[in-house]
Scaffold this motif. Structure first.
Motif, short mmCIF file in Angstrom:
data_model
loop_
_atom_site.label_atom_id
_atom_site.label_comp_id
_atom_site.label_asym_id
_atom_site.label_seq_id
_atom_site.Cartn_x
_atom_site.Cartn_y
_atom_site.Cartn_z
N UNK A 68 8.56 -7.69 -0.64
CA UNK A 68 8.54 -8.07 0.78
C UNK A 68 9.78 -7.60 1.52
N UNK A 69 10.85 -7.29 0.79
CA UNK A 69 12.09 -6.85 1.44
C UNK A 69 12.00 -5.40 1.91
N UNK A 70 11.03 -4.65 1.39
CA UNK A 70 10.87 -3.26 1.80
C UNK A 70 9.97 -3.21 3.03
N UNK A 71 10.54 -2.76 4.15
CA UNK A 71 9.79 -2.76 5.40
C UNK A 71 9.12 -1.40 5.62
N UNK A 72 8.27 -1.01 4.69
CA UNK A 72 7.42 0.16 4.90
C UNK A 72 6.09 -0.12 4.22
N UNK A 73 5.06 0.57 4.67
CA UNK A 73 3.74 0.35 4.12
C UNK A 73 3.15 1.67 3.63
N UNK A 74 2.29 1.56 2.63
CA UNK A 74 1.52 2.71 2.16
C UNK A 74 0.23 2.71 2.98
N UNK A 75 0.11 3.64 3.91
CA UNK A 75 -1.03 3.65 4.83
C UNK A 75 -2.25 4.34 4.25
N UNK A 76 -2.01 5.28 3.32
CA UNK A 76 -3.13 6.07 2.80
C UNK A 76 -2.78 6.63 1.43
N UNK A 77 -3.75 6.67 0.55
CA UNK A 77 -3.61 7.31 -0.75
C UNK A 77 -4.70 8.38 -0.88
N UNK A 78 -4.28 9.60 -1.17
CA UNK A 78 -5.24 10.67 -1.44
C UNK A 78 -5.12 11.03 -2.93
N UNK A 79 -6.20 10.88 -3.65
CA UNK A 79 -6.17 11.05 -5.11
C UNK A 79 -7.11 12.18 -5.52
N UNK A 80 -6.56 13.09 -6.32
CA UNK A 80 -7.36 14.19 -6.86
C UNK A 80 -8.07 13.70 -8.11
N UNK A 81 -9.39 13.67 -8.05
CA UNK A 81 -10.18 13.19 -9.17
C UNK A 81 -10.62 14.38 -10.04
N UNK A 82 -10.54 14.21 -11.35
CA UNK A 82 -10.99 15.26 -12.25
C UNK A 82 -12.50 15.42 -12.15
N UNK A 83 -12.95 16.68 -12.18
CA UNK A 83 -14.38 17.01 -12.13
C UNK A 83 -15.05 16.51 -10.85
N UNK A 84 -14.26 16.36 -9.78
CA UNK A 84 -14.82 15.93 -8.50
C UNK A 84 -14.55 17.02 -7.46
N UNK A 85 -15.54 17.25 -6.60
CA UNK A 85 -15.40 18.32 -5.61
C UNK A 85 -14.40 17.94 -4.52
N UNK A 86 -14.45 16.68 -4.08
CA UNK A 86 -13.56 16.22 -3.02
C UNK A 86 -12.55 15.21 -3.54
N UNK A 87 -11.40 15.13 -2.87
CA UNK A 87 -10.41 14.11 -3.20
C UNK A 87 -10.94 12.74 -2.79
N UNK A 88 -10.41 11.72 -3.42
CA UNK A 88 -10.73 10.34 -3.06
C UNK A 88 -9.67 9.82 -2.10
N UNK A 89 -10.12 9.30 -0.95
CA UNK A 89 -9.20 8.74 0.05
C UNK A 89 -9.28 7.22 -0.02
N UNK A 90 -8.12 6.59 -0.20
CA UNK A 90 -8.05 5.13 -0.36
C UNK A 90 -7.21 4.54 0.75
N UNK A 91 -7.76 3.55 1.44
CA UNK A 91 -6.98 2.75 2.38
C UNK A 91 -6.53 1.51 1.61
N UNK A 92 -5.30 1.54 1.12
CA UNK A 92 -4.91 0.63 0.04
C UNK A 92 -4.66 -0.82 0.44
N UNK A 93 -4.83 -1.68 -0.57
CA UNK A 93 -4.45 -3.08 -0.50
C UNK A 93 -3.51 -3.38 -1.66
N UNK A 94 -3.04 -4.59 -1.74
CA UNK A 94 -2.05 -4.94 -2.77
C UNK A 94 -2.52 -4.71 -4.19
#
Length: 260
Positions: free
Chosen positions: A174-200
């Motif tokens: 909680x002391x870190x005042x920044x947020x992870x707004x988006x995660x883009x993950x390269x999936x093996x054997x997948x044509x497109x990357x996975x886009x994650x709007x993250x939660x805790x």
């Protein structure tokens, strides 16, 4: 988009030509007839002879209902006053070019609010920030907002990251005042990357591309979290005490670099 540009110097002409090539309707204003004639020969823009702070001229220009006013003269006060006058005549977005850094402070007067300026642009500051990135070998996207008080940065988690597999809740206290707004993950054997709007509960993995938003002074904390660090030189020589040079020197000195 109808745009009025005040100031036909190198900066104003470059912006006018760029907007014109993109298909926008541009009117370029200056007190120097020779500059206006040269601009009219090089690009498809309308020109108007007159002073940027002349309220009669601005009233005439506002009759054409422009959507954007760019005050780009070499005089900060003229740019601010021109934006204020134009705003009183029409509903448009105003942008003022500023060179004196003291105009950016919010105390004791908020310049933007006082002169009804929507955006303030400091070209020398943008150049200095770009040079900082080059100097520190930063290879990821990094944008600043609110006069460098906030940032949006894109980073890639390095391979063999020791915290791979941990959740955001575990990593971001909680002391870190920044947020992870988006995660883009390269999936093996997948044509497109996975886009994650993250939660805790979401985990971070090596190779993930993160988009982070937060207070500017916490950027070093982010690099420490990822196990990376700036590769800054121990000493730098800057040739030229221009505003860009001074801003660059201040930021390098703040980071502990010996500056001449």
């Amino acid at each position: 988009m109808k745009t009025v540009i005040l100031g036909a110097g190198n900066f104003g002409q470059y912006v006018a030509e760029t907007l014109s090539l993109d298909g926008h309707s541009v009117t370029l204003v200056d007190t120097n007839q020779d500059k206006l004639q040269l601009a009219a020969q090089k690009m498809d823009v309308a020109t108007k002879l007159g002073a940027a702070s002349d309220w009669k001229l601005l009233h005439e220009l506002m009759q054409e209902a422009p959507e954007l006013l760019l005050a780009l003269t070499d005089n900060d006060e003229v740019n601010l006053v021109a934006c204020s006058i134009a705003k009183s005549f029409g509903n448009l977005k105003s942008v003022a070019r500023i060179q004196e850094m003291h105009h950016l402070g919010n105390f004791p007067v908020d310049i933007k609010r006082l002169f009804h300026v929507d955006h303030i642009v400091v070209p020398d500051l943008l150049v200095a920030n770009k040079l900082i990135k080059i100097t520190s070998n930063e290879c990821f996207s990094n944008e600043s907002f609110f006069h460098d008080k906030a940032f949006m940065r894109t980073v890639t988690i390095p391979e063999n990251w020791k915290n791979s597999g941990k959740t955001l809740k575990e990593l971001c206290s909680s002391s870190r005042r920044f947020i992870v707004a988006l995660i883009r993950r390269k999936e093996k054997n997948a044509f497109d990357d996975t886009v994650i709007f993250p939660h805790g509960k979401d985990v971070l993995l090596s190779g993930d591309e993160l988009t982070l938003i937060g207070d500017a002074h916490l950027q070093d904390d982010i690099l420490q979290l990822l196990g990376e660090a700036h590769d800054l030189p121990s000493s730098v020589v800057i040739m030229g005490a221009t505003l860009t040079g001074v801003l660059l020197a201040k930021e390098l000195y703040r980071k502990g670099v010996n500056v001449r």
